[in-house]
Design a protein around this motif. Structure first.
Motif, mmCIF file in Angstrom:
data_model
loop_
_atom_site.group_PDB
_atom_site.id
_atom_site.type_symbol
_atom_site.label_atom_id
_atom_site.label_comp_id
_atom_site.label_asym_id
_atom_site.label_seq_id
_atom_site.Cartn_x
_atom_site.Cartn_y
_atom_site.Cartn_z
ATOM 1 N N ARG A 1 -12.323 6.672 11.702
ATOM 2 C CA ARG A 1 -13.694 6.987 12.284
ATOM 3 C C ARG A 1 -14.305 7.762 10.957
ATOM 4 O O ARG A 1 -15.302 8.248 11.326
ATOM 5 N N SER A 2 -13.717 7.844 9.786
ATOM 6 C CA SER A 2 -14.432 8.463 8.771
ATOM 7 C C SER A 2 -15.471 7.503 8.011
ATOM 8 O O SER A 2 -15.261 6.496 8.483
ATOM 9 N N VAL A 3 -16.082 8.046 7.145
ATOM 10 C CA VAL A 3 -16.846 6.989 6.145
ATOM 11 C C VAL A 3 -16.169 6.100 5.494
ATOM 12 O O VAL A 3 -16.583 4.925 5.461
ATOM 13 N N GLY A 4 -15.028 6.326 5.039
ATOM 14 C CA GLY A 4 -14.237 5.415 4.405
ATOM 15 C C GLY A 4 -13.640 4.593 5.261
ATOM 16 O O GLY A 4 -13.584 3.249 4.986
ATOM 17 N N GLY A 5 -13.264 4.904 6.536
ATOM 18 C CA GLY A 5 -12.667 3.914 7.411
ATOM 19 C C GLY A 5 -13.793 2.927 7.809
ATOM 20 O O GLY A 5 -13.660 1.904 8.280
ATOM 21 N N ILE A 64 -6.542 -5.800 10.578
ATOM 22 C CA ILE A 64 -5.891 -4.501 10.870
ATOM 23 C C ILE A 64 -5.269 -4.211 9.419
ATOM 24 O O ILE A 64 -5.479 -3.228 8.839
ATOM 25 N N GLU A 65 -4.534 -4.995 8.934
ATOM 26 C CA GLU A 65 -3.774 -4.876 7.707
ATOM 27 C C GLU A 65 -4.725 -4.710 6.490
ATOM 28 O O GLU A 65 -4.481 -3.592 5.729
ATOM 29 N N LEU A 66 -5.823 -5.503 6.650
ATOM 30 C CA LEU A 66 -6.677 -5.410 5.443
ATOM 31 C C LEU A 66 -7.628 -4.332 5.427
ATOM 32 O O LEU A 66 -7.840 -3.634 4.476
ATOM 33 N N SER A 67 -8.068 -3.781 6.406
ATOM 34 C CA SER A 67 -8.599 -2.687 6.766
ATOM 35 C C SER A 67 -7.559 -1.400 6.117
ATOM 36 O O SER A 67 -8.289 -0.377 5.643
ATOM 37 N N ALA A 68 -6.375 -1.667 6.708
ATOM 38 C CA ALA A 68 -5.552 -0.305 6.342
ATOM 39 C C ALA A 68 -5.542 -0.169 4.864
ATOM 40 O O ALA A 68 -5.534 0.703 4.148
ATOM 41 N N LEU A 69 -5.196 -1.427 4.193
ATOM 42 C CA LEU A 69 -5.120 -1.592 2.695
ATOM 43 C C LEU A 69 -6.584 -0.973 2.134
ATOM 44 O O LEU A 69 -6.302 -0.266 1.089
ATOM 45 N N LEU A 70 -7.494 -1.432 2.519
ATOM 46 C CA LEU A 70 -8.689 -1.014 1.757
ATOM 47 C C LEU A 70 -9.005 0.564 2.000
ATOM 48 O O LEU A 70 -9.623 0.986 1.098
ATOM 49 N N LEU A 71 -8.737 1.114 3.344
ATOM 50 C CA LEU A 71 -8.820 2.492 3.472
ATOM 51 C C LEU A 71 -7.912 3.212 2.414
ATOM 52 O O LEU A 71 -8.460 4.150 1.900
ATOM 53 N N ARG A 72 -6.619 2.707 2.343
ATOM 54 C CA ARG A 72 -5.868 3.547 1.435
ATOM 55 C C ARG A 72 -6.457 3.463 -0.007
ATOM 56 O O ARG A 72 -6.251 4.497 -0.792
ATOM 57 N N LEU A 73 -6.921 2.244 -0.530
ATOM 58 C CA LEU A 73 -7.155 2.161 -1.971
ATOM 59 C C LEU A 73 -8.556 2.892 -1.926
ATOM 60 O O LEU A 73 -8.737 3.382 -3.034
#
Length: 419
Positions: free
Chosen positions: A41-45, A69-78
């Protein structure tokens, strides 16, 4: 030496360390656990999900959508880890002084501040509070402008994110309340740092004024003692020396007039008068030679009382300064250089070296590792220093250092400096 290095490294390391403390745990948790709905829900998310949606197929009855979902999680982490690293790097560069590009050279550089603000808003891991704490180190007017921009941008991005995610009304009210609370906290953080730094500058200024007072007192005491010893030596020469000379002449005359009938005591008295006259002349010469003003004591007192910057003092042997005007000019030059390093250069360290060259001229070299003059015109302090030295036949050369900082080279002629 270790204290000097710590004093130089600490101002540059404080904001990266603050970034690590604030953003480090969040980054670690993102890599250890799978991001949940609150993270997205954040800007980065929101950015991570938008990018992932462009490169993966939409979930359906046949495709579960795990790739997205996995790509979104990886992009958020990076994204959040990269924002934290970039923010820390900019914080280090902004505190590193003129060794870095001009766009990052000044703590108030708009480009660096704007980039840091964007990273703080996108990172969404408390970096906005580290950013507003940094603003407390700027001049008040610049800090207020940057704080207003930070509050506006953070609030606008938060509201736009709420609208884009189509949250329920109750959640929208809560999000707006949190945004207002964040704005208040940002103002408080900036104000706390401003007050703390002003209090520290006041303590440094008070310590510097106390050191100047003690050094001036020591220099005045040395000048008074040297003047009194010179007066006593002059009086001893003019009074006792002249009377002893007259006594010896009369004894020699009496000895010649008496001829062979002169008693042995007359010769003894003449010899004692000659010895006493030689002792008086030796004492006068010794007192005149010992009338030098102890610049070492005054400068050591001044430099030891300055809490920051760290001052390395190097004074040559046998300076032989017996002129109060010359000693005062040298002391004022050192005091003005230290004052400029504290108020304008924000230097972590400086060196002060006083010596005589082969010709007997006095050389005073002062250098700091601060920001330099930046091409600014010569101020009243340097102008007054130059005029004071010119009255004594001296010269002043002021310029930025080869790499960073500011340097003064002062030369005073030997004439009048020593007997």
């Amino acid at each position: 030496m270790m204290t000097y290095r710590f004093d130089r490294l600490f101002p540059r390391a404080v904001w990266p360390l603050a970034c690590l403390l604030v953003a480090g745990p969040g980054c670690a948790l993102l890599w250890i656990y799978t991001p949940d709905a609150d993270n997205f829900r954040s800007v980065g998310g929101y950015l991570a999900r938008s990018v992932a949606a462009r490169f993966t197929s939409a979930p359906s009855a046949l495709v579960a959508g795990t790739d997205r979902i996995e790509l979104s999680a990886l992009l958020l982490r990076l994204l959040q880890t990269g924002c934290a690293i970039g923010f820390a790097a900019l914080a280090w560069l902004r505190a590193s002084g003129p060794a870095w590009p001009a766009v990052l050279r000044s703590p108030a550089a708009p480009a660096a501040l704007a980039l840091q603000l964007c990273l703080a808003v996108i990172g969404d891991m408390g970096l906005i509070y580290v950013f507003t704490a940094q603003l407390g180190t700027l001049p008040l007017r610049e800090a207020m402008r940057s704080l207003a921009a930070a509050i506006f941008l953070a609030s606008a991005v938060a509201l736009l994110t709420i609208v884009a995610q189509r949250m329920p009304d109750a959640r929208v009210v809560m999000a707006c309340t949190l945004a207002a609370a964040e704005a208040v906290i940002m103002c408080i953080v900036t104000a706390l740092v401003l007050v703390a730094l002003r209090e520290r500058r006041a303590r440094v200024a008070l310590a510097a004024a106390h050191a100047e007072l003690q050094a001036t007192q020591a220099l005045l005491g040395e000048a008074v003692r040297a003047s009194e010893r010179l007066r006593l030596a002059r009086d001893l020469h003019d009074m006792a020396g002249h009377h002893l000379t007259a006594l010896k002449l009369h004894l020699d005359l009496a000895k010649r007039q008496a001829g062979a009938a002169a008693p042995p005591s007359l010769a003894t008295a003449s010899s004692l008068a000659a010895t006493l006259l030689a002792d008086v002349r030796l004492l006068v010469s010794s007192e005149r030679g010992g009338c030098d003003i102890d610049m070492r004591l005054a400068l050591e007192t001044l430099c030891a009382g300055i809490p920051a910057p760290h001052i390395a003092l190097c004074i040559g042997e046998r300076l032989g300064i017996d002129s109060a005007a010359l000693a005062h000019a040298l002391f004022c030059a050192v005091r003005e250089a230290i004052s400029n390093a504290i108020r304008h250069a924000h230097a972590a360290g400086m060196t002060v070296a006083l010596r005589r060259d082969a010709k007997g001229d006095l050389l005073l070299d002062i250098a700091d590792d601060g920001r330099g003059s930046g091409g600014a015109a010569e101020g009243n302090g340097l102008r007054g220093m130059r005029e004071r030295l010119a009255q004594l036949g001296g010269s002043l050369h002021a310029a930025n250092g080869s790499r960073h900082g500011f340097a003064l080279a002062i030369r005073l002629p030997a004439a009048g400096a020593a007997p």
